[in-house]
Design an enzyme around this catalytic site. Structure first.
Site, short mmCIF file in Angstrom:
data_model
loop_
_atom_site.label_atom_id
_atom_site.label_comp_id
_atom_site.label_asym_id
_atom_site.label_seq_id
_atom_site.Cartn_x
_atom_site.Cartn_y
_atom_site.Cartn_z
N CYS A 68 0.16 -12.22 27.92
CA CYS A 68 1.29 -12.50 27.04
C CYS A 68 2.28 -13.31 27.85
CB CYS A 68 1.92 -11.20 26.54
SG CYS A 68 3.38 -11.47 25.49
N GLU B 43 0.16 -17.20 21.62
CA GLU B 43 -1.01 -17.26 22.48
C GLU B 43 -1.69 -18.61 22.24
OE1 GLU B 43 -2.45 -16.88 25.34
OE2 GLU B 43 -2.03 -14.74 25.06
#
Length: 219
Positions: free
Chosen positions: A2, A103
């Protein structure tokens, strides 16, 4: 992993959702990047306390701050093994407030950014660890976001995803008295995908200098 996330939910809704008073400076962030300030919650004697943390863990024993840029994430599977994390796993757990994250999916020789959030756009909490680093008069509270295997939604985008704690498990994760490794590890699983959505967004998000609502627009 992340590497970027958002927190844009109005202050009043955050206070209601996370059962706390947000007595800290707050402004919507559409592109939170490592080394920036994030909002986290810990529990002290059963009471929730809200703190600003620098994203990128600086362990108390570190010689300088630079290590933080390498410790923005911690793998759930090895928390109890790594010197940087194993003590914090037992004693210094936090939740980090968010309402979406980015992402990048590899497509040929390029990477397409995706934005991932709850279908109802509600805020949620990442599982995290925190520590305090001191040098002279300087003191930095920092944190890392725990990652795990992807759920079905995420697996076509990336091989990791942040641990999102269901609301009913947040107090358990924050419980200072809970030090059982197996019980804690059982919380660090992929979030159920039917409640989430993912869609492609502009590559403007690639630069942390860009920070505005346009980053969330579907392309």
């Amino acid at each position: 992993m992340c590497g970027r996330f958002t927190l844009t939910t109005p202050e009043s809704k955050l206070e209601q959702r996370f059962q706390m008073s947000l007595d800290l400076p707050y402004a919507p962030n559409y592109n939170t990047a490592p080394t920036q300030s994030v909002i986290g919650i810990i529990s002290k004697q059963g009471s929730r306390q809200v703190t600003h943390y620098r994203w990128g863990l600086i362990p108390f024993w570190a010689k300088d701050q630079k290590i933080g840029s390498r410790l923005i994430n911690a793998r759930a599977e090895t928390l109890h093994e790594k010197p940087s994390f194993r003590h914090l796993f037992k004693r210094k757990r936090c939740i980090i407030l968010s309402d979406g994250f980015y992402e990048w999916k590899r497509i040929g020789n390029s990477k397409q950014p995706y934005y991932i959030r709850m279908i109802d756009h509600s805020p949620f909490a990442f599982a995290g660890l925190w520590d305090t680093w001191k040098k002279g008069e300087q003191e930095i509270h920092s944190c890392t976001i725990i990652t795990t295997q992807p759920n079905r939604l995420m697996e076509s985008i990336h091989h990791r995803m942040p641990v999102i704690l269901p609301q009913e498990y947040e107090d358990q994760w924050l419980d200072e008295k809970l030090i059982d490794k197996e019980a804690l590890q059982s919380l660090l699983v992929p979030y159920t995908e039917p409640k989430m959505e993912a869609y492609p967004v502009s590559t403007m998000v690639n630069s942390p200098k860009n920070n505005n609502p346009d980053l969330l627009e579907r392309i």
